[in-house]
Design a protein around this motif. Structure first.
Motif, PDB file in Angstrom:
ATOM      1  N   SER A  92       7.849   5.364  -6.631  1.00  0.00           N
ATOM      2  CA  SER A  92       7.987   4.292  -7.724  1.00  0.00           C
ATOM      3  C   SER A  92       6.445   4.085  -7.983  1.00  0.00           C
ATOM      4  CB  SER A  92       8.610   2.867  -7.520  1.00  0.00           C
ATOM      5  OG  SER A  92       7.715   2.343  -6.137  1.00  0.00           O
ATOM      6  N   ALA A  93       6.040   3.254  -9.309  1.00  0.00           N
ATOM      7  CA  ALA A  93       4.535   3.301  -9.722  1.00  0.00           C
ATOM      8  C   ALA A  93       4.061   2.077  -8.691  1.00  0.00           C
ATOM      9  CB  ALA A  93       4.808   2.638 -11.112  1.00  0.00           C
ATOM     10  N   SER A  94       4.698   1.215  -8.164  1.00  0.00           N
ATOM     11  CA  SER A  94       4.152   0.240  -7.207  1.00  0.00           C
ATOM     12  C   SER A  94       3.562   0.911  -5.922  1.00  0.00           C
ATOM     13  CB  SER A  94       4.952  -1.094  -6.915  1.00  0.00           C
ATOM     14  OG  SER A  94       6.184  -0.689  -6.599  1.00  0.00           O
ATOM     15  N   VAL A  95       4.442   2.025  -5.474  1.00  0.00           N
ATOM     16  CA  VAL A  95       4.127   2.698  -4.180  1.00  0.00           C
ATOM     17  C   VAL A  95       3.067   3.398  -4.518  1.00  0.00           C
ATOM     18  CG1 VAL A  95       4.999   4.338  -2.234  1.00  0.00           C
ATOM     19  CG2 VAL A  95       6.351   2.540  -3.395  1.00  0.00           C
ATOM     20  N   LYS A  96       2.994   4.397  -5.651  1.00  0.00           N
ATOM     21  CA  LYS A  96       1.946   5.106  -6.022  1.00  0.00           C
ATOM     22  C   LYS A  96       0.429   4.327  -5.870  1.00  0.00           C
ATOM     23  CE  LYS A  96      -0.134   8.737  -7.350  1.00  0.00           C
ATOM     24  NZ  LYS A  96      -1.568   8.440  -7.816  1.00  0.00           N
ATOM     25  N   LEU A  97       0.526   3.063  -6.599  1.00  0.00           N
ATOM     26  CA  LEU A  97      -0.765   2.270  -6.642  1.00  0.00           C
ATOM     27  C   LEU A  97      -0.918   1.931  -5.380  1.00  0.00           C
ATOM     28  CD1 LEU A  97      -2.854   0.747  -8.476  1.00  0.00           C
ATOM     29  CD2 LEU A  97      -1.117  -0.986  -8.648  1.00  0.00           C
ATOM     30  N   TYR A  98      -0.286   1.645  -4.305  1.00  0.00           N
ATOM     31  CA  TYR A  98      -0.401   1.246  -3.116  1.00  0.00           C
ATOM     32  C   TYR A  98      -1.189   2.405  -2.512  1.00  0.00           C
ATOM     33  CZ  TYR A  98       0.768   1.086   2.208  1.00  0.00           C
ATOM     34  OH  TYR A  98       0.655   0.769   3.279  1.00  0.00           O
ATOM     35  N   PHE A  99      -0.729   3.706  -2.551  1.00  0.00           N
ATOM     36  CA  PHE A  99      -1.396   5.012  -2.159  1.00  0.00           C
ATOM     37  C   PHE A  99      -2.696   5.190  -2.690  1.00  0.00           C
ATOM     38  CE2 PHE A  99       2.991   6.776  -0.590  1.00  0.00           C
ATOM     39  CZ  PHE A  99       2.524   6.465   0.693  1.00  0.00           C
ATOM     40  N   ASP A 100      -2.836   4.740  -4.012  1.00  0.00           N
ATOM     41  CA  ASP A 100      -4.206   4.999  -4.558  1.00  0.00           C
ATOM     42  C   ASP A 100      -5.227   4.087  -3.904  1.00  0.00           C
ATOM     43  OD1 ASP A 100      -2.986   6.796  -6.491  1.00  0.00           O
ATOM     44  OD2 ASP A 100      -2.959   5.241  -8.125  1.00  0.00           O
ATOM     45  N   HIS A 101      -4.776   2.878  -3.663  1.00  0.00           N
ATOM     46  CA  HIS A 101      -5.703   1.951  -2.950  1.00  0.00           C
ATOM     47  C   HIS A 101      -6.169   2.558  -1.521  1.00  0.00           C
ATOM     48  CE1 HIS A 101      -6.409  -1.703  -5.429  1.00  0.00           C
ATOM     49  NE2 HIS A 101      -5.301  -1.096  -5.932  1.00  0.00           N
ATOM     50  N   TRP A 102      -5.299   3.475  -0.849  1.00  0.00           N
ATOM     51  CA  TRP A 102      -5.708   4.036   0.254  1.00  0.00           C
ATOM     52  C   TRP A 102      -7.293   4.767   0.186  1.00  0.00           C
ATOM     53  CZ3 TRP A 102      -1.302   6.467   3.717  1.00  0.00           C
ATOM     54  CH2 TRP A 102      -0.518   5.455   4.134  1.00  0.00           C
TER      55      TRP A 102
END
Length: 201
Positions: A92-102
């Motif tokens: 999902s978009a929110s999980v992808k954003l979480y990974f982007d912050h990694w």
């Protein structure tokens, strides 16, 4: 399973109590009583848009607010469970954003992000309305993320469902959920050689 294990469940569904969350909670029911569990719905801790500052010469901004909450929760867990439905073949978009912050956390040496993630176990739980092979890109994303950071890959639990509660009709998924975390102590770190960094990191 030892009591010092601590599971962080990141639920990336667009609605509360969806099929993915139902399946994840069914699997979590089988964890021993002494094993810690923390559940966070990514929709309830929204992150700011990711900005890549690696090459712009500016100082990194220390994580704060929801970003700090997620970073601390990630560090505190021995096991990270990404519970995301299959959206357009991926997380999902929110999980992808979480990974982007990694990527930002990796670029801040004082966080020691890669060193602190090594040895943790990454798991995936997903529901989808299509055939299981449609989840392959999502599984690849999680597996390669684990490989890059030297994490263990625990595996992927898949269930079928579109309308709310449909996954409860998937007897195979419910059966698999009963033993999904059963071998958590025996998950082995796969041998990884020269795994490339994700794009943009």
């Amino acid at each position: 399973m030892s009591d010092d294990r601590s599971f962080l469940f990141l639920v990336g569904s667009a609605r509360a109590g969806g099929n993915t969350e139902i399946l994840a909670r069914r699997a979590a029911k089988e964890l021993p009583r002494g094993v810690g569990q923390r559940w966070i719905r990514t929709a309830e801790v929204p992150l700011t848009p990711f900005v890549d500052r690696k090459h712009d010469g500016e100082d990194f901004v220390p994580p704060a607010g929801n970003e700090r909450l997620l970073l601390d929760a990630t560090f505190a867990a021995t096991d990270l469970v990404i519970a995301s439905p299959v959206y357009w073949y991926s997380v999902s978009a929110s999980v992808k954003l979480y990974f982007d912050h990694w990527a930002s956390w990796l670029d801040q040496p004082e966080l020691e992000f890669k060193a602190r993630m090594r040895g943790k176990t990454l798991w995936g739980v997903s529901a989808l309305a299509e055939r299981p092979e449609q989840a392959e890109p999502l599984i690849g994303t999680l597996r390669k993320t684990a490989e890059y950071l030297g994490m263990r890959w625990g595996g992927q639990l898949l269930g079928n469902g579109s309308r709310p509660g449909d996954v409860l009709l998937d007897e195979g998924a419910l059966k698999a959920a009963e033993t999904f975390f059963a071998d958590a102590d025996s998950v082995r770190l796969e041998e990884v050689h020269a795994v490339p960094a994700p794009a943009g990191s």
